[in-house]
Write a protein that holds these residues in place. Structure first.
Motif, mmCIF file in Angstrom:
data_model
loop_
_atom_site.group_PDB
_atom_site.id
_atom_site.type_symbol
_atom_site.label_atom_id
_atom_site.label_comp_id
_atom_site.label_asym_id
_atom_site.label_seq_id
_atom_site.Cartn_x
_atom_site.Cartn_y
_atom_site.Cartn_z
ATOM 1 N N ASN A 111 -32.827 -7.420 7.238
ATOM 2 C CA ASN A 111 -32.289 -6.076 7.502
ATOM 3 C C ASN A 111 -31.543 -5.499 6.287
ATOM 4 O O ASN A 111 -30.780 -4.543 6.414
ATOM 5 C CB ASN A 111 -31.353 -6.062 8.711
ATOM 6 N N ALA A 112 -31.803 -6.066 5.107
ATOM 7 C CA ALA A 112 -31.083 -5.620 3.904
ATOM 8 C C ALA A 112 -31.489 -4.215 3.480
ATOM 9 O O ALA A 112 -30.640 -3.415 3.061
ATOM 10 C CB ALA A 112 -31.338 -6.605 2.759
ATOM 11 N N ILE A 113 -32.787 -3.902 3.577
ATOM 12 C CA ILE A 113 -33.254 -2.588 3.137
ATOM 13 C C ILE A 113 -32.685 -1.491 4.026
ATOM 14 O O ILE A 113 -32.203 -0.461 3.541
ATOM 15 C CB ILE A 113 -34.795 -2.532 3.113
ATOM 16 N N ASN A 114 -32.716 -1.705 5.344
ATOM 17 C CA ASN A 114 -32.147 -0.716 6.263
ATOM 18 C C ASN A 114 -30.664 -0.494 5.979
ATOM 19 O O ASN A 114 -30.184 0.641 5.928
ATOM 20 C CB ASN A 114 -32.332 -1.177 7.713
ATOM 21 N N ALA A 115 -29.934 -1.588 5.818
ATOM 22 C CA ALA A 115 -28.490 -1.482 5.586
ATOM 23 C C ALA A 115 -28.191 -0.809 4.253
ATOM 24 O O ALA A 115 -27.291 0.033 4.146
ATOM 25 C CB ALA A 115 -27.852 -2.871 5.632
ATOM 26 N N GLY A 116 -28.950 -1.175 3.212
ATOM 27 C CA GLY A 116 -28.737 -0.586 1.902
ATOM 28 C C GLY A 116 -29.064 0.897 1.869
ATOM 29 O O GLY A 116 -28.307 1.702 1.326
ATOM 30 N N ASN A 118 -29.067 2.865 4.389
ATOM 31 C CA ASN A 118 -28.093 3.569 5.223
ATOM 32 C C ASN A 118 -26.851 3.933 4.405
ATOM 33 O O ASN A 118 -26.289 5.029 4.542
ATOM 34 C CB ASN A 118 -27.697 2.698 6.414
ATOM 35 N N THR A 119 -26.450 3.020 3.526
ATOM 36 C CA THR A 119 -25.305 3.286 2.657
ATOM 37 C C THR A 119 -25.596 4.447 1.705
ATOM 38 O O THR A 119 -24.756 5.330 1.495
ATOM 39 C CB THR A 119 -24.956 2.020 1.842
ATOM 40 N N VAL A 120 -26.813 4.454 1.131
ATOM 41 C CA VAL A 120 -27.212 5.538 0.225
ATOM 42 C C VAL A 120 -27.259 6.863 0.969
ATOM 43 O O VAL A 120 -26.807 7.902 0.474
ATOM 44 C CB VAL A 120 -28.587 5.228 -0.405
ATOM 45 N N ILE A 121 -27.816 6.838 2.171
ATOM 46 C CA ILE A 121 -27.973 8.058 2.975
ATOM 47 C C ILE A 121 -26.610 8.648 3.333
ATOM 48 O O ILE A 121 -26.428 9.867 3.347
ATOM 49 C CB ILE A 121 -28.797 7.764 4.243
ATOM 50 N N LYS A 122 -25.638 7.786 3.629
ATOM 51 C CA LYS A 122 -24.282 8.275 3.935
ATOM 52 C C LYS A 122 -23.720 9.044 2.746
ATOM 53 O O LYS A 122 -23.043 10.063 2.904
ATOM 54 C CB LYS A 122 -23.366 7.088 4.274
ATOM 55 N N LYS A 123 -24.017 8.551 1.538
ATOM 56 C CA LYS A 123 -23.519 9.212 0.339
ATOM 57 C C LYS A 123 -24.260 10.535 0.080
ATOM 58 O O LYS A 123 -23.688 11.495 -0.428
ATOM 59 C CB LYS A 123 -23.644 8.289 -0.870
ATOM 60 N N LEU A 124 -25.545 10.563 0.438
ATOM 61 C CA LEU A 124 -26.314 11.792 0.285
ATOM 62 C C LEU A 124 -25.948 12.828 1.342
ATOM 63 O O LEU A 124 -26.206 14.017 1.170
ATOM 64 C CB LEU A 124 -27.822 11.494 0.382
ATOM 65 N N PRO A 265 -23.194 -2.503 9.359
ATOM 66 C CA PRO A 265 -22.519 -3.190 8.244
ATOM 67 C C PRO A 265 -23.484 -3.439 7.090
ATOM 68 O O PRO A 265 -24.690 -3.523 7.282
ATOM 69 C CB PRO A 265 -22.072 -4.511 8.886
ATOM 70 N N PHE A 266 -22.934 -3.547 5.901
ATOM 71 C CA PHE A 266 -23.721 -3.883 4.712
ATOM 72 C C PHE A 266 -23.071 -5.113 4.099
ATOM 73 O O PHE A 266 -22.136 -5.026 3.317
ATOM 74 C CB PHE A 266 -23.725 -2.705 3.752
ATOM 75 N N THR A 267 -23.579 -6.280 4.513
ATOM 76 C CA THR A 267 -22.920 -7.543 4.201
ATOM 77 C C THR A 267 -23.208 -7.994 2.772
ATOM 78 O O THR A 267 -24.122 -7.487 2.101
ATOM 79 C CB THR A 267 -23.383 -8.643 5.166
ATOM 80 N N LEU A 268 -22.441 -8.984 2.337
ATOM 81 C CA LEU A 268 -22.642 -9.549 1.010
ATOM 82 C C LEU A 268 -24.041 -10.154 0.890
ATOM 83 O O LEU A 268 -24.703 -10.005 -0.143
ATOM 84 C CB LEU A 268 -21.576 -10.620 0.722
ATOM 85 N N ARG A 269 -24.474 -10.852 1.939
ATOM 86 C CA ARG A 269 -25.814 -11.447 1.927
ATOM 87 C C ARG A 269 -26.883 -10.366 1.709
ATOM 88 O O ARG A 269 -27.818 -10.537 0.938
ATOM 89 C CB ARG A 269 -26.082 -12.201 3.230
ATOM 90 N N GLN A 270 -26.732 -9.250 2.420
ATOM 91 C CA GLN A 270 -27.713 -8.173 2.302
ATOM 92 C C GLN A 270 -27.674 -7.543 0.917
ATOM 93 O O GLN A 270 -28.719 -7.170 0.366
ATOM 94 C CB GLN A 270 -27.456 -7.126 3.388
ATOM 95 N N LYS A 271 -26.485 -7.449 0.347
ATOM 96 C CA LYS A 271 -26.368 -6.914 -1.014
ATOM 97 C C LYS A 271 -27.094 -7.828 -2.008
ATOM 98 O O LYS A 271 -27.773 -7.358 -2.929
ATOM 99 C CB LYS A 271 -24.902 -6.770 -1.406
ATOM 100 N N LEU A 272 -26.946 -9.136 -1.818
ATOM 101 C CA LEU A 272 -27.618 -10.092 -2.697
ATOM 102 C C LEU A 272 -29.139 -9.999 -2.553
ATOM 103 O O LEU A 272 -29.873 -10.079 -3.541
ATOM 104 C CB LEU A 272 -27.148 -11.519 -2.388
ATOM 105 N N VAL A 273 -29.611 -9.813 -1.314
ATOM 106 C CA VAL A 273 -31.049 -9.653 -1.069
ATOM 107 C C VAL A 273 -31.573 -8.428 -1.813
ATOM 108 O O VAL A 273 -32.621 -8.475 -2.469
ATOM 109 C CB VAL A 273 -31.341 -9.541 0.437
ATOM 110 N N LEU A 274 -30.849 -7.314 -1.733
ATOM 111 C CA LEU A 274 -31.279 -6.092 -2.416
ATOM 112 C C LEU A 274 -31.251 -6.246 -3.929
ATOM 113 O O LEU A 274 -32.122 -5.719 -4.631
ATOM 114 C CB LEU A 274 -30.391 -4.915 -2.001
ATOM 115 N N LEU A 275 -30.266 -6.978 -4.439
ATOM 116 C CA LEU A 275 -30.220 -7.236 -5.888
ATOM 117 C C LEU A 275 -31.445 -8.020 -6.339
ATOM 118 O O LEU A 275 -32.045 -7.729 -7.379
ATOM 119 C CB LEU A 275 -28.938 -8.000 -6.247
ATOM 120 N N VAL A 276 -31.815 -9.027 -5.531
ATOM 121 C CA VAL A 276 -33.019 -9.812 -5.836
ATOM 122 C C VAL A 276 -34.254 -8.919 -5.783
ATOM 123 O O VAL A 276 -35.132 -8.983 -6.665
ATOM 124 C CB VAL A 276 -33.164 -10.982 -4.837
#
Length: 478
Positions: A111-116, A118-124, A265-276
């Motif tokens: 669920n990293a892409i959805n969470a990530g 979602n964070t971008v969309i909130k900023k937009l 939520p946008f967890t640390l694990r999900q952030k690491l997945v998106l970085l990868v």
């Protein structure tokens, strides 16, 4: 009195598998009617590598049954074996599609892409539609420069949940991922798989109309983005106007679309997945540009991304394996149709009728005015694209005949290159034999009738522009 209500029967086109198999049968029949023949081939070095090309003027007919008793006429056995042989011929693409499907299922599970997103969309905030021009411009650059096509397949799985979660539909997601690279591929500037190889075969040095090709790319990209944005705005304003509205109800569950994500939520694990994931995409772009990578290398990186994403995302070994299997199942439809579509070419090649069709069409073009000539050449290349969807394959087969023909007509030989790129890719936009078109539709679970109904006016516009650019290209001084 009883009144009987006559309900209009909805005309529905057959399933894409049925269409592909019907075309296999049609071309098998044509091998009994059209004379078999071939051009002599020679090996030449081009910007895209060494290619075998047809020798202009060398066409000759061959007997349907040779001295050894081999029959070129394709019978029932050839028709029934065509899908198998097509899948074997397209094994690299089929394997690529399946592996991408399994890999993205693992990434989706985190669920990293959805969470990530979602964070971008909130900023937009209310500017989420800006995703469309940004992404399509990047994909179009890939199409016009290094011939992005199969490489875009992973993006369908990314954007399906994202765009539907934003209130758009699956058609919007498909158009972003498909039309982005497609308009760039149509208006190629330095694409080695159509422009450079065609120029190399035609003996054109230095890409003399590059400035003109850049103008074409800007026009095609802007038109493509405008078309998708207009469609997306209409769907978001009135979701029931979407041609895929009812189908998307099931797709939202299948693609794990998350609605009302304000508290996601946008967890640390999900952030690491998106970085990868982002790092992996960067490696792929680097490999494509500097190392000439293709599907094997891209598959390697994506599998690595998937495995690392699963570990960092906290998935167990069984969760990763089960997700991978589910992804394979979801993409099997897309993978198999690519092979079946390739079976059409297998039958036509087996009957040795492609060169005959090409020779007849090229001969018919002689002796007509420039604009009529370029238009007829466009029609010929469009028809041949149904048989040969590959731009490099069509270039190797037709340019040795079309380029000298344009010069004999007093037309700039660059017109044969411009004609090839537009006729081939615009036809591939709607052709059931174009592997990447049917694959993208299959991943997004959109039918050809739905796609044709959505895009026909847009494709007609692209055709008119392609014809105009081809004519202009032929009229420019050599």
């Amino acid at each position: 009195m009883e009144t009987t209500k006559k309900q209009k029967k909805k005309i529905e086109l057959p399933h894409v598998y049925t269409i592909a198999f019907a075309l296999i049968i049609l071309f098998a029949i044509l091998t009994w009617i059209i004379p078999s023949g071939q051009f002599e081939r020679t090996t030449v070095d081009t910007a895209a590598g060494t290619r075998e090309v047809a020798v202009a003027g060398s066409y000759h007919e061959v007997e349907k049954i040779d001295a050894d008793g081999n029959d070129l006429r394709q019978g029932v056995d050839a028709v029934l074996m065509a899908p198998t042989r097509g899948i074997q011929n397209a094994a690299d693409v089929v394997a690529f599609v399946l592996l991408i499907g399994g890999t993205f299922a693992i990434i989706t599970k985190t669920n990293a892409i959805n969470a990530g997103m979602n964070t971008v969309i909130k900023k937009l905030k209310n500017k989420d539609i800006l995703i469309i021009p940004i992404v399509m411009t990047l994909l179009s650059l890939g199409g016009t420069s290094f011939g992005m096509s199969e490489e875009a397949l992973p993006f369908y799985a990314i954007f399906m949940p994202i765009m539907m979660g934003l209130g758009y539909d699956s058609m919007t997601a498909f158009m972003i991922c498909f039309l982005g690279p497609q308009v760039g591929y149509c208006a190629s500037t330095v694409n080695p798989f159509n422009v450079l190889i065609a120029q190399g075969v035609a003996g054109i040095e230095g890409n003399p109309q590059l400035w003109f090709r850049m103008i074409q790319w800007v026009i095609f990209t802007v038109i493509g983005i405008a078309f998708v944005m207009m469609y997306a705005r209409r769907v978001k304003k009135n979701p029931t106007s979407s041609i895929t509205y009812h189908d998307d109800i099931a797709k939202r569950k299948e693609f794990a679309v998350v609605e009302n994500t304000d508290d996601m939520p946008f967890t640390l694990r999900q952030k690491l997945v998106l970085l990868v994931f982002i790092g992996g995409l960067g490696i792929i772009v680097w490999g494509l540009i500097t190392k000439g990578w293709y599907m094997d290398e891209i598959s390697m990186v994506f599998l690595g991304i998937g495995l690392l994403a699963g570990i960092l995302g906290g998935l167990s070994e069984k969760e990763m394996a089960n997700a991978f299997v589910e992804g394979l199942a979801d993409f099997a439809y897309a993978a198999v149709i690519i092979g079946i579509a390739r079976g059409i070419l297998v039958v036509a090649e087996g009957g040795m009728i492609i060169d005959t069709i090409l020779n007849s069409m090229a001969t018919a073009l002689a002796g007509v005015p420039t604009v009529v000539f370029t238009s007829m050449m466009y029609v010929v290349q469009s028809i041949l694209t149904i048989l040969i969807p590959s731009s490099s394959g069509l270039a190797a087969l037709t340019i040795p005949i079309m380029a000298p023909l344009t010069e004999l007509m007093g037309v700039n030989p660059e017109a044969s290159v411009t004609c090839l790129q537009y006729a081939n890719q615009v036809m591939n936009t709607v052709s059931p034999t174009a592997g990447m078109t049917v694959a993208g539709l299959a991943v997004c679970k959109i039918s050809f009738p739905q796609w044709w109904k959505t895009c026909w006016k847009f494709v007609l516009l692209l055709t008119v522009l392609g014809l105009a650019f081809t004519a202009i290209s032929g009229m420019l001084p050599v």
